[in-house]
Scaffold this active site. Structure first.
Site, short mmCIF file in Angstrom:
data_model
loop_
_atom_site.label_atom_id
_atom_site.label_comp_id
_atom_site.label_asym_id
_atom_site.label_seq_id
_atom_site.Cartn_x
_atom_site.Cartn_y
_atom_site.Cartn_z
N GLN A 196 0.84 -1.20 0.00
CA GLN A 196 0.00 0.00 0.00
C GLN A 196 0.88 1.25 0.00
O GLN A 196 1.10 1.85 1.04
CB GLN A 196 -0.91 -0.03 1.24
CG GLN A 196 -1.99 0.99 1.24
CD GLN A 196 -3.06 0.69 0.22
OE1 GLN A 196 -3.30 -0.44 -0.15
NE2 GLN A 196 -3.71 1.71 -0.25
N PHE A 197 1.36 1.65 -1.18
CA PHE A 197 2.23 2.82 -1.26
C PHE A 197 1.53 4.10 -0.83
O PHE A 197 2.16 5.05 -0.39
CB PHE A 197 2.84 2.98 -2.66
CG PHE A 197 1.90 3.60 -3.66
CD1 PHE A 197 1.91 4.97 -3.89
CD2 PHE A 197 1.00 2.82 -4.37
CE1 PHE A 197 1.06 5.55 -4.80
CE2 PHE A 197 0.15 3.38 -5.29
CZ PHE A 197 0.17 4.75 -5.50
N THR A 198 0.20 4.12 -0.90
CA THR A 198 -0.52 5.35 -0.56
C THR A 198 -0.44 5.69 0.92
O THR A 198 -0.80 6.80 1.32
CB THR A 198 -2.00 5.28 -1.00
OG1 THR A 198 -2.62 4.17 -0.34
CG2 THR A 198 -2.11 5.12 -2.51
#
Length: 147
Positions: free
Chosen positions: A75-77
């Site tokens: 989950q890069f966000t």
């Protein structure tokens, strides 16, 4: 958790639905500074964390104690910076090749702790459903912890 096919927009039939019962859903963000040290520390901490209720209703049991599993989702966000403007900046997120390598290593380190680990697909559009049984959400920030 399912993966959406990027061409059709439908559920990708080549990626089987990933499902766990009791356990942890981990949203995993990776920075370029993350590596083996952070992975080892987190895997050990998560495997031994006592946040499941015992017979007295106290958070005193680990994922091993309850026979739980893990659903690990990249989950890069999580690195979204919203301090300025109206569109998040993701420059603090790790470069994709590095982030994928660290995330895969993290999942392997969790398995080495004796845990059943299901995963999403790195970089994919995923549809995630969660039934949160209790009010426990914990943030592990290795940079903040000095790991």
């Amino acid at each position: 958790m399912t993966v959406t096919d990027e061409t059709t927009g439908e559920i990708d039939p080549t990626f089987p639905e990933q499902r766990i019962g009791v356990g942890y859903m981990l949203l995993v963000g990776v920075s370029d500074a993350d590596g083996e040290r952070q992975v080892a520390w987190l895997a050990h901490k998560i495997a031994n964390l006592r946040v499941f209720d015992d017979e007295d209703g106290r958070m005193n049991r680990s994922i091993h104690d309850v026979g739980g599993a893990i659903l690990s989702i990249s989950q890069f966000t999580l690195y979204g910076n919203v301090r300025r403007g109206n569109r998040p900046s993701f420059v603090a997120a790790g470069a994709p090749a590095h982030a994928e390598e660290v995330w895969l290593g993290f999942n392997d380190a969790l398995r080495a702790q004796g845990l059943d680990v299901k995963t999403g697909r790195f970089g994919a559009h995923m549809n995630v459903s969660l039934t949160n049984d209790g009010p426990v959400t914990i943030l592990f920030d290795t940079e903040e912890l000095g790991i």
